[in-house]
Design a protein around this motif. Structure first.
Motif, mmCIF file in Angstrom:
data_model
loop_
_atom_site.group_PDB
_atom_site.id
_atom_site.type_symbol
_atom_site.label_atom_id
_atom_site.label_comp_id
_atom_site.label_asym_id
_atom_site.label_seq_id
_atom_site.Cartn_x
_atom_site.Cartn_y
_atom_site.Cartn_z
ATOM 1 N N PRO B 72 4.976 32.262 -5.797
ATOM 2 C CA PRO B 72 3.905 33.215 -5.488
ATOM 3 C C PRO B 72 3.683 34.184 -6.634
ATOM 4 O O PRO B 72 4.540 34.380 -7.477
ATOM 5 N N TRP B 73 2.502 34.745 -6.682
ATOM 6 C CA TRP B 73 2.178 35.784 -7.652
ATOM 7 C C TRP B 73 2.242 37.130 -6.932
ATOM 8 O O TRP B 73 1.763 37.270 -5.826
ATOM 9 N N VAL B 74 2.807 38.127 -7.632
ATOM 10 C CA VAL B 74 3.011 39.440 -7.007
ATOM 11 C C VAL B 74 2.224 40.501 -7.764
ATOM 12 O O VAL B 74 2.232 40.529 -8.994
ATOM 13 N N TRP B 75 1.554 41.376 -7.045
ATOM 14 C CA TRP B 75 0.774 42.478 -7.637
ATOM 15 C C TRP B 75 1.735 43.641 -7.868
ATOM 16 O O TRP B 75 2.092 44.369 -6.967
ATOM 17 N N THR B 76 2.192 43.776 -9.147
ATOM 18 C CA THR B 76 3.263 44.737 -9.423
ATOM 19 C C THR B 76 2.770 45.927 -10.203
ATOM 20 O O THR B 76 1.805 45.858 -10.961
ATOM 21 N N LYS B 77 3.500 47.003 -10.075
ATOM 22 C CA LYS B 77 3.253 48.236 -10.812
ATOM 23 C C LYS B 77 4.082 48.179 -12.064
ATOM 24 O O LYS B 77 5.175 47.637 -12.078
ATOM 25 N N PHE B 78 3.564 48.743 -13.145
ATOM 26 C CA PHE B 78 4.366 48.774 -14.367
ATOM 27 C C PHE B 78 3.983 49.979 -15.181
ATOM 28 O O PHE B 78 2.926 50.588 -15.000
ATOM 29 N N ALA B 96 9.180 36.470 -8.880
ATOM 30 C CA ALA B 96 9.780 37.777 -8.605
ATOM 31 C C ALA B 96 9.584 38.689 -9.795
ATOM 32 O O ALA B 96 9.789 38.278 -10.929
ATOM 33 N N PRO B 97 9.179 39.918 -9.531
ATOM 34 C CA PRO B 97 8.963 40.808 -10.669
ATOM 35 C C PRO B 97 10.295 41.207 -11.279
ATOM 36 O O PRO B 97 11.226 41.596 -10.588
ATOM 37 N N SER B 98 10.384 41.095 -12.605
ATOM 38 C CA SER B 98 11.615 41.506 -13.285
ATOM 39 C C SER B 98 11.395 42.881 -13.871
ATOM 40 O O SER B 98 10.263 43.288 -14.117
ATOM 41 N N ASN B 99 12.505 43.555 -14.132
ATOM 42 C CA ASN B 99 12.369 44.916 -14.645
ATOM 43 C C ASN B 99 12.502 44.981 -16.143
ATOM 44 O O ASN B 99 12.984 45.961 -16.692
ATOM 45 N N ASP B 100 12.107 43.942 -16.811
ATOM 46 C CA ASP B 100 12.157 43.983 -18.281
ATOM 47 C C ASP B 100 11.121 44.951 -18.791
ATOM 48 O O ASP B 100 10.167 45.304 -18.106
#
Lengths: 214, 479
Positions: B72-78, B96-100
């Motif tokens: 899946p694609w996730v709408w993430t904040k960065f 899964a969104p990574s915190n890189d």
């Protein structure tokens, strides 16, 4: 200048020779390393009339075979100047003759069509017999103004044609004379025709003159 | 001949009974399909069998082979660490969104615009056209806009103080000032620290070597280059081509000249002809030529007068003259004047016979006699034809095959001659091309040629006569 390399002016010396090929159909007992589609074993050669030795003035002979043969350019440095091979097809072989360095001459080239299959009225019979097929051509090397060294080499031995024809040596004085006779006959016929025509021409000219004055 | 028959003939035991073997012959499948109209006709034409090769055009693509499982694609904040503020944006991230760290942050590299202190400025950066304040302003701008000169120039809006003239700075001025300052600073700092530059520093220093005038000119050139009209461009191309061609031809000219010089220089004379420049020398030269000419007449030396130099060599003591052209003309005069030969002892060639040569002896005969003598040494006179020796007047040097020297005529004539030869029963290729045969063949060809010519003449005359007679007949009928 050494005397060896001087040229003798106004002198022409010639040497006859024979070139051609012999071919014989391959029998059942042939060696296994011949490819199965080869049907004949043939030898292309260049030699002197009467079995004379040409190596006194011929340094090397290069036979250029068909490209499909491996090492299709065969260079023969010593007598007998011939190449034996097996094959199935007829093609043109170029024969380039290089002369000894004393001659200071460039090489000459001649072409020979390799003949494997018999020809003529007895062709079928010959095929069945498995007879040897030969195709030979007579020719002469003509050296104009040869060098002295070449002259000496060529005059060591006489070069005379054999008198009679034989199966081994099909070119002889006899065959030469036959050809001469043929040519003479033809010449005579042509002369007769020319004579006839000249007379007719004169007649016509007279006629033309006569018509003009009318 | 099936194997069963062969076994029968040879009395071999039969193989496995027929039933368990598959039938050797293939049965042709019969189509039970009913065909209508065009298909029936087609099948009747083709026969019962289907064609051996059918072309299958698949209309749809194959199912693509995915190795991975769908994620899946996730709408993430960065957040972009390269930014100064705390702006938070959103974007789509696969799986899964990574915190890189935001991957594009590393590209935010600032330019290294140096800073300088007041002491440094006073030491080496002072300039009449630039105040310290303006220089600082310039450097700030460069830092701000990452040394993008066009932007810097656009934004450059320096407000000078009261006692300063208004500053009008072109792009080149700005660049020049900046690079000058940077270089000076580099030098200063190197001297101060005592450490020498690394190669990279040196590169940098050399790269900052800004030449204002050159830059201005370069830009002008580029402007001009861009604003050429098509006619001008064509003209320039032409000129370039011509130039290149001229280069080539000049190179060739130089080469030719070299060769010519080499050629001219090549014959090295043994002695100089200086000894012949005096009157006595000239008379001596004349004497030598006379003597060598007599020598030549007696011994039958090579003909051409141009080989006078060669003959002169036979006489000892005569240098290989640098004077062959001079030798030719007096020699020819001498030749005409010489009458008879004397029995004076002559050095050089082998002893000649005591022949009293007549004055009008031709050169060819002399040459012939030389050859004859040489031949006579080797071959007894009567047997020359055994060796195939013959004499001719004009011979081209070289070797050839006799079969190649049969003369050829024009193609149209040649075909006619060939057909006549065929009628006479002579093969086109000679069976035995010996000298005699070739000569006779030549003669025959000439005769046939003559025959053809005569026939042509006869035909022409015939035609003329017919025309005249018919013309007369017409006249008579008219009259």
């Amino acid at each position: 200048m050494s005397s060896g390399s001087k040229r003798l002016k106004n002198l022409q010396i010639c040497r006859p020779f024979v070139y051609g090929n012999m071919a014989v159909p391959l029998k059942e007992d042939r060696s296994p390393d011949i490819p199965t589609d080869h049907t004949h074993s043939w030898t292309v050669f260049l030699r002197g009339v009467n079995g004379d030795d040409l190596s006194s003035f011929v340094k090397r002979v290069v036979f250029k075979l068909h490209e499909t043969y491996p090492n299709s350019t065969r260079s023969i440095e010593e007598p007998p100047f011939e190449v034996t091979e097996t094959g199935w097809g007829e093609f043109e072989i170029s024969i380039r003759v290089y002369f000894v360095p004393e001659a200071s001459e460039k090489n000459v080239v001649m072409y020979h069509h390799l003949k494997l299959h018999p020809y003529g009225p007895e062709a079928e019979q010959q095929k069945l017999e498995g007879a040897t097929v030969t195709s030979m051509q007579y020719d002469e090397f003509v050296f104009n103004e040869p060098t002295e060294s070449l002259f000496e080499i060529l005059t060591k031995k006489t070069a005379v044609l054999p008198q009679q024809k034989s199966t081994l040596v099909p070119f002889s004085v006899q065959s030469e004379n036959e050809e001469l006779d043929r040519l003479s006959d033809a010449h005579v016929k042509v002369q007769e025709n020319i004579q006839r025509l000249t007379e007719r021409m004169h007649a016509l000219e007279r006629e033309k003159g006569a018509v003009r004055t009318l | 001949m099936s194997s069963a028959d062969i076994r029968d003939m040879l009395d071999l035991p039969s193989q496995v009974p027929a039933a368990s073997r598959p039938p050797p012959a293939k049965r042709i499948k019969t189509d039970g399909k009913k065909l209508d109209g065009i298909h029936r006709e087609l099948h009747n034409l083709l026969g019962e069998n289907t064609p051996p090769v059918t072309v299958m055009q698949s209309k749809f693509k194959e199912k693509p082979n995915w190795m991975q499982k769908p994620s899946p694609w996730v709408w993430t904040k960065f957040k972009n660490p390269a930014r100064g503020d705390d702006l938070e944006l959103y974007h789509w991230v696969r799986g899964a969104p990574s915190n890189d760290e935001y991957p594009f942050a590393k590209f935010n590299k600032p330019v290294d615009v140096p800073t300088f202190s007041k002491e440094e400025y006073d030491k080496c950066l002072a300039d009449t056209a630039w105040t310290s304040r303006e220089t600082e302003y310039l450097f700030d701008l460069c830092r701000e806009y990452d040394l993008r000169w066009l932007v810097v120039q656009d934004r450059y809006d320096y407000e000078p103080e009261e006692n300063e003239p208004p500053s009008i700075r072109t792009l080149e001025d700005l660049k020049e000032r900046y690079y000058f300052c940077c270089r000076k600073l580099m030098e200063l700092r190197r001297d101060a620290s005592g450490a020498d530059w690394t190669p990279r520093d040196l590169e940098l220093y050399n790269a900052m070597n800004f030449n204002k005038d050159k830059e201005i000119m370069r830009k002008q050139y580029l402007e001009r280059l861009l604003s050429r009209s098509p006619a001008e461009i064509a003209e320039e191309e032409r000129l370039i081509l011509e130039y290149r061609r001229l280069q080539e031809s000049s190179k060739k000219l130089v080469q030719d000249r070299e060769e010519l010089l080499r050629l001219l220089e090549s014959p090295q004379t043994a002695n100089t002809f200086a000894q012949y420049q005096s009157p006595q020398g000239l008379s001596q030269l004349a004497g030598n030529i006379l003597a060598s000419d007599k020598n030549r007449r007696r011994k039958g030396a090579p003909e051409a007068a141009a080989q006078g130099g060669q003959v002169a060599r036979a006489v000892p003591g005569t240098p290989n003259g640098g004077a062959p052209p001079q030798a030719v003309t007096p020699q020819q005069a001498v030749q005409n004047g010489v009458h008879g030969t004397k029995q004076t002892p002559q050095p050089g060639r082998s002893a000649a016979a005591q022949a009293a040569a007549t004055p009008a002896v031709s050169k060819a005969e002399l040459a012939q006699s030389v050859t004859n003598k040489k031949v006579a040494k080797r071959v007894p006179p009567g047997q020359e034809n055994l060796y195939g020796i013959s004499y001719h007047d004009k011979l081209v040097q070289g070797v050839y095959l006799r079969s190649t020297k049969i003369s050829t005529l024009k193609p149209t004539v040649q075909t006619k001659v060939a057909s006549i030869l065929a009628e006479l029963g002579i093969a086109p290729k000679l069976a035995m091309p010996t000298a005699k045969v070739c000569d006779r063949y030549e003669a025959l060809q000439q005769a046939i040629n003559l025959l053809i010519e005569t026939k042509k003449q006869v035909d022409k005359l015939d035609h003329e006569v017919k025309v005249s007679t018919s013309g007369n007949a017409v006249q008579e009928s008219d009259a």
